[in-house]
Motif scaffolding. Structure first.
Motif, mmCIF file in Angstrom:
data_model
loop_
_atom_site.group_PDB
_atom_site.id
_atom_site.type_symbol
_atom_site.label_atom_id
_atom_site.label_comp_id
_atom_site.label_asym_id
_atom_site.label_seq_id
_atom_site.Cartn_x
_atom_site.Cartn_y
_atom_site.Cartn_z
ATOM 1 N N ALA A 178 0.769 -1.105 -0.072
ATOM 2 C CA ALA A 178 -0.072 -0.011 -0.195
ATOM 3 C C ALA A 178 0.854 1.277 -0.074
ATOM 4 N N GLY A 179 1.826 1.365 0.767
ATOM 5 C CA GLY A 179 2.862 2.263 0.884
ATOM 6 C C GLY A 179 3.505 2.485 -0.399
ATOM 7 N N TYR A 180 4.134 1.575 -1.319
ATOM 8 C CA TYR A 180 4.747 1.375 -2.191
ATOM 9 C C TYR A 180 4.066 2.109 -3.528
ATOM 10 N N LEU A 181 2.729 1.762 -3.770
ATOM 11 C CA LEU A 181 1.906 2.050 -4.686
ATOM 12 C C LEU A 181 1.461 3.405 -4.555
ATOM 13 N N SER A 182 0.848 3.891 -3.300
ATOM 14 C CA SER A 182 0.520 5.273 -3.103
ATOM 15 C C SER A 182 1.966 6.079 -3.218
ATOM 16 N N GLY A 183 2.879 5.730 -2.688
ATOM 17 C CA GLY A 183 4.071 6.618 -3.113
ATOM 18 C C GLY A 183 4.459 6.900 -4.598
ATOM 19 N N ALA A 184 4.744 5.858 -4.993
ATOM 20 C CA ALA A 184 4.741 5.975 -6.618
ATOM 21 C C ALA A 184 3.603 6.903 -7.383
ATOM 22 N N LEU A 185 2.255 6.748 -6.949
ATOM 23 C CA LEU A 185 1.264 7.526 -7.529
ATOM 24 C C LEU A 185 1.578 8.895 -7.275
ATOM 25 N N GLY A 186 1.897 9.403 -5.933
ATOM 26 C CA GLY A 186 2.307 10.576 -5.491
ATOM 27 C C GLY A 186 3.332 11.435 -6.273
ATOM 28 N N VAL B 212 -0.554 16.074 -3.727
ATOM 29 C CA VAL B 212 0.067 14.770 -3.658
ATOM 30 C C VAL B 212 -0.258 14.346 -2.330
ATOM 31 N N ASN B 213 -0.239 14.621 -1.178
ATOM 32 C CA ASN B 213 -0.420 13.926 0.074
ATOM 33 C C ASN B 213 -2.251 13.419 0.284
ATOM 34 N N ALA B 214 -3.021 14.399 -0.158
ATOM 35 C CA ALA B 214 -4.402 14.124 -0.327
ATOM 36 C C ALA B 214 -4.332 12.766 -0.972
ATOM 37 N N VAL B 215 -4.112 12.759 -2.134
ATOM 38 C CA VAL B 215 -4.203 11.517 -3.068
ATOM 39 C C VAL B 215 -3.413 10.282 -2.485
ATOM 40 N N GLN B 216 -2.261 10.756 -1.920
ATOM 41 C CA GLN B 216 -1.462 9.629 -1.406
ATOM 42 C C GLN B 216 -1.890 8.686 -0.248
ATOM 43 N N TRP B 217 -2.497 9.771 0.663
ATOM 44 C CA TRP B 217 -3.133 9.078 1.854
ATOM 45 C C TRP B 217 -4.648 8.132 1.658
ATOM 46 N N ALA B 218 -5.057 8.917 0.535
ATOM 47 C CA ALA B 218 -6.347 8.369 0.035
ATOM 48 C C ALA B 218 -5.963 6.992 -0.676
ATOM 49 N N ALA B 219 -5.121 6.889 -1.405
ATOM 50 C CA ALA B 219 -4.690 5.826 -2.063
ATOM 51 C C ALA B 219 -4.109 4.787 -0.923
ATOM 52 N N TYR B 220 -3.226 5.200 -0.064
ATOM 53 C CA TYR B 220 -2.910 4.029 1.099
ATOM 54 C C TYR B 220 -3.972 3.538 1.756
ATOM 55 N N GLU B 221 -4.953 4.380 2.164
ATOM 56 C CA GLU B 221 -5.924 3.734 2.902
ATOM 57 C C GLU B 221 -6.921 2.765 2.117
ATOM 58 N N TRP B 222 -7.005 3.141 1.033
ATOM 59 C CA TRP B 222 -7.829 2.412 0.045
ATOM 60 C C TRP B 222 -7.134 0.972 -0.315
ATOM 61 N N PHE B 223 -5.816 0.856 -0.663
ATOM 62 C CA PHE B 223 -4.907 -0.214 -0.822
ATOM 63 C C PHE B 223 -4.788 -0.930 0.507
ATOM 64 N N MET B 224 -4.953 -0.325 1.631
ATOM 65 C CA MET B 224 -4.796 -1.077 2.856
ATOM 66 C C MET B 224 -6.075 -1.556 3.034
ATOM 67 N N LYS B 225 -7.163 -1.241 2.988
ATOM 68 C CA LYS B 225 -8.497 -1.811 2.972
ATOM 69 C C LYS B 225 -8.867 -2.992 2.021
ATOM 70 N N SER B 226 -8.292 -2.636 0.852
ATOM 71 C CA SER B 226 -8.644 -3.660 -0.176
ATOM 72 C C SER B 226 -7.493 -4.891 0.039
ATOM 73 N N PHE B 227 -6.435 -4.746 0.526
ATOM 74 C CA PHE B 227 -5.477 -5.839 0.706
ATOM 75 C C PHE B 227 -5.914 -6.644 1.859
ATOM 76 N N ASN B 228 -6.479 -6.136 2.928
ATOM 77 C CA ASN B 228 -7.068 -6.666 4.144
ATOM 78 C C ASN B 228 -8.272 -7.383 3.964
ATOM 79 N N GLN B 229 -9.046 -6.823 3.020
ATOM 80 C CA GLN B 229 -10.218 -7.649 2.415
ATOM 81 C C GLN B 229 -9.859 -8.836 1.861
ATOM 82 N N LEU B 230 -8.988 -8.696 0.841
ATOM 83 C CA LEU B 230 -8.608 -9.807 0.125
ATOM 84 C C LEU B 230 -7.937 -10.936 1.095
ATOM 85 N N GLY B 231 -7.047 -10.447 1.959
ATOM 86 C CA GLY B 231 -6.227 -11.348 2.809
ATOM 87 C C GLY B 231 -7.620 -12.173 3.774
ATOM 88 N N THR B 232 -8.570 -11.577 4.289
ATOM 89 C CA THR B 232 -9.647 -12.131 4.903
ATOM 90 C C THR B 232 -10.372 -13.154 3.983
#
Length: 301
Positions: free
Chosen positions: A7-15, A273-293
């Motif tokens: 989530a950090g990697y993808l959001s950072g690259a997007l930023g 940048v950080n508005a988009v980056q935090w939104a992307a991070y939170e979204w990726f984290m939620k998606s990855f956690n749901q996928l893991g569950t």
């Protein structure tokens, strides 16, 4: 790899992809290239796609990894500082000073990547050669200074990262606590994340901008090897000065305002940048956690 890493990697690259055009202007203003930054010729050059993404290759790859390490180190540090935390991505009730310390620890952990990445980016954005790439700059640094040369300016970069990322997470969490309510819908929650992410970016750069300016001028000194003299080098007489010497000489010659030149452009960039980056991070984290569950709930897994 863990969810917060990706989530950090993808959001950072997007930023970086979103923010690099304004970062080019910010770096040139910090280096003292005021007239070039404001001239019609300079703006025309900046409008070209090749100029807008100048120096972006190294940050896109490097900042993705930096951001991944940053968030992983922050989450682990926060958990270590407060054993009661079950979800470091939502540290409700955690003392703000612990959040700041965890952010500073994350900034220090990411320094191993941020230092060479920042140096390469700075050199690529300030280099007078029109078509210079991040890879060409990296090879030139290694050729003239060796592998250790990639960490030129590493001391002030580490100080900037530790202080800045401390305020980064601190301001984001405090902003969320201030505006969040239990009856927020999905849309309002998304808007809150965007707002808090933007605020965190502005607060962060406001707290460390003088350090970043000194870092930029310190690293800009190395460009003179190609026969081009930046305003910074003209001011300093081609001598390679330390961070402290640059700060003293800059204050003597240009005053306090020089330490904040480019802050306006940087603040606009930081908010977006950080508005988009935090939104992307939170979204990726939620998606990855749901996928893991979902994977764990599948029979036989």
């Amino acid at each position: 790899m863990t969810s917060d890493f990706w989530a950090g990697y993808l959001s950072g690259a997007l930023g970086i992809i979103i923010g690099n055009p304004l970062d080019v202007i910010k770096v040139r203003l910090q280096a003292g290239d005021v007239h070039a930054a404001a001239s019609p010729t300079h703006l025309t050059r900046l409008e070209k796609a090749t100029s807008l993404v100048r120096g972006a290759a190294a940050p896109i790859l490097g900042y993705g990894a930096l951001n991944a390490i940053l968030f992983v180190a922050y989450n682990r540090s926060l958990t270590a500082l407060d054993n009661s935390i079950t979800d470091p991505t939502s540290p409700v009730g955690v003392s703000p000073y612990k959040i700041w310390l965890a952010g500073a620890a994350g900034g220090l952990a990411s320094w191993t990547i941020s230092s060479p990445t920042e140096f390469i980016k700075c050199r690529a954005q300030l280099d007078p050669r029109a078509e210079v790439s991040s890879w060409a700059v990296a090879k030139d640094i290694i050729r003239t200074r060796g592998w250790s040369g990639l960490y030129f300016g590493g001391g002030i970069t580490s100080a900037r990262d530790a202080i800045g990322y401390g305020f980064y997470f601190w301001s984001y969490e405090l902003c969320k606590r201030f505006i969040n309510s239990d009856d927020d819908g999905a849309y309002q929650s998304a808007m809150n994340i965007l707002l808090c992410g933007g605020v965190a970016g502005v607060v962060t750069w406001g707290s460390v901008f003088p350090l970043d300016m000194i870092k930029t001028r310190l690293q800009a000194q190395t460009i003179g090897d190609h026969g081009h003299l930046t305003e910074t080098q003209a001011l300093l007489g081609r001598r390679t000065l330390s961070s402290f010497q640059i700060a003293k000489e800059t204050y003597r010659a240009e005053g306090v305002k020089a330490f904040y030149r480019g802050l306006g452009v940087c603040s606009v960039r930081a908010f977006i940048v950080n508005a988009v980056q935090w939104a992307a991070y939170e979204w990726f984290m939620k998606s990855f956690n749901q996928l893991g569950t979902q994977v764990k709930l599948q029979p036989g897994i």
